[in-house]
Scaffold this motif. Structure first.
Motif, PDB file in Angstrom:
ATOM      1  N   ASP A 233     -25.074 -44.925  55.935  1.00 57.00           N
ATOM      2  CA  ASP A 233     -26.110 -43.987  55.492  1.00 57.00           C
ATOM      3  C   ASP A 233     -26.341 -44.184  53.998  1.00 57.00           C
ATOM      4  N   ASN A 259     -35.715 -39.667  55.032  1.00 59.65           N
ATOM      5  CA  ASN A 259     -35.082 -38.427  54.572  1.00 59.65           C
ATOM      6  C   ASN A 259     -34.197 -38.716  53.361  1.00 59.65           C
ATOM      7  N   THR A 262     -29.040 -37.232  52.398  1.00 63.63           N
ATOM      8  CA  THR A 262     -28.382 -37.157  53.706  1.00 63.63           C
ATOM      9  C   THR A 262     -26.876 -37.349  53.561  1.00 63.63           C
ATOM     10  N   ASP A 365     -33.403 -42.374  62.069  1.00 62.51           N
ATOM     11  CA  ASP A 365     -34.476 -41.441  61.707  1.00 62.51           C
ATOM     12  C   ASP A 365     -35.848 -42.096  61.841  1.00 62.51           C
TER      13      ASP A 365
END
Length: 390
Positions: A233, A259, A262, A365
């Motif tokens: 991530d 996004n 995160t 995502d």
């Protein structure tokens, strides 16, 4: 490097090395074969074979085949003996005139064979080398079968199908790019996070489908197989590769995520432990600009990751790189703020992993947002081309 954040953290320690491309020989490129009688097109069943190091430094190994096999001398390709299916056996080097053997299916292709090595099943066959009194055990696996044991370990099968396809292509590309990475040890890749996590026969229907639907697809950059680093991530923005490993590649650029902020995390370290590990003595203050994702500073990269922090101590004032801070104190990433408060250093950050290349949770995502695996790969690997090699 799946949801296994701390596996990815360990993976970042090895830095998924940027190494020169291993040339994928033109003669190995097998395309579609025409069947003239039926006037149809039949896809080639050929695929490359990968050698994965499973065990080393052992004195014995228990093996078992899922189908009848043969033991051959790798140098002469002469059959040494036949191996029955379903029975445990060991390689008796004392009775052989060779220091290496390969074990493959007698009548079936390697892709249809499974070999059990010390109780764990692996796709394909096995090679055993004896050197200086110990054994190195190597899994001989076709690339597509190898991926069946990699993709579900690197990315959760619960992720969207397009994200799984992106992971399959990235993992396949990494595999072919890094053939001979462990050449000095006698194999291509290891089974750990230093290369790609591989636990043998642990495939899932979702991962298998993603692998099958992208069969033979590989990412190229500048006419060569690309480095396709990936991580868990990014925290909101990936990283320029040169800011992590020093060497610049045009396709591994910092890109924004769908996004941001995160996977938030906090790590607290006592001032005493911090001083002991950094050698600064009694801590007086910490100097680091505030984190803004996507904003650089003298002490931060383009994505906002820490280049260095300045620590003022009783003994000395030192600059410590974000990477060193990460590994000294087990931080999930270098995308963090830090402050000295009371008797402890507090790190607060986002993401997990080195931040280079594809973010696996970012890919999830994008897939949920309707992006195809091709669009996902194009986003994370700038200016690359997707080619079908076989």
């Amino acid at each position: 490097m799946f949801g296994k954040i701390f596996a990815a953290i360990t993976a970042a320690i090895f830095f998924t090395s940027i190494i020169p491309a291993n040339t994928f020989a033109a003669e190995e490129k097998v395309t579609e074969k025409k069947v003239t009688k039926k006037k149809t097109t039949q896809k080639s069943t050929w695929q490359p074979e990968i050698r994965v190091g499973i065990l080393s430094g052992v004195t014995s190994v228990s093996l078992q085949l899922s189908a009848p096999g043969i033991m051959v001398d790798p140098e002469t390709q002469k059959t040494i003996q036949k191996i029955p299916a379903g029975k445990n056996f060991a390689v008796d080097f004392a009775a052989l005139k060779t220091s290496s053997v390969e074990i493959r299916g007698e009548k079936i292709p390697l892709k249809d064979l499974q070999t059990t090595i010390n109780g764990q099943k692996y796709f394909g066959g096995v090679r055993v080398d004896k050197k200086l009194g110990s054994l190195t055990v190597i899994n001989l696996a076709p690339v597509e079968e190898y991926l069946r044991g990699v993709v579900p370990e690197e990315m959760s099968p619960s992720f969207h199908a397009e994200a799984l396809k992106a992971q399959a292509v990235a993992a396949r590309t990494f595999t072919l790019k890094n053939r001979n990475r462990h050449k000095t040890e006698g194999y291509d890749l290891c089974k750990t996070t230093h290369c790609q996590t591989y636990e043998g026969v642990v495939s899932s229907p979702e991962s298998d489908k993603a692998i099958s639907e992208t069969r033979g697809e590989v990412i190229f950059s500048g006419g060569k197989i690309a480095d396709t680093n990936f991580h868990t991530d990014s925290g909101g923005m990936t990283e320029n590769v040169e800011d992590v490993w020093g060497t610049k590649f045009s396709h591994l650029r910092a890109v924004k995520e769908l996004n941001t902020k995160t996977n938030p995390w906090t790590v607290k370290v006592s001032a005493k432990d911090f001083a002991a590990k950094t050698g600064v003595g009694e801590i007086k203050s910490v100097k680091l600009s505030s984190l803004t994702i996507g904003k650089s500073a003298a002490d931060r990269t383009q994505s906002g990751r820490v280049k260095f922090a300045q620590i003022m101590g009783k003994k000395s004032t030192v600059k410590i790189s974000g990477t060193d801070l990460r590994f000294k104190f087990g931080l999930p990433s270098t995308l963090f703020d830090m402050k000295f408060s009371g008797n402890e250093i507090i790190f607060e950050g986002f993401g997990a992993g080195h931040g280079v290349g594809m973010s696996q949770w970012g890919a999830r995502d994008f897939a949920k947002d309707g992006k195809s695996y091709r669009e996902i790969l194009a986003h994370y690997y700038t200016g690359t081309e997707l080619k079908k090699l076989y």
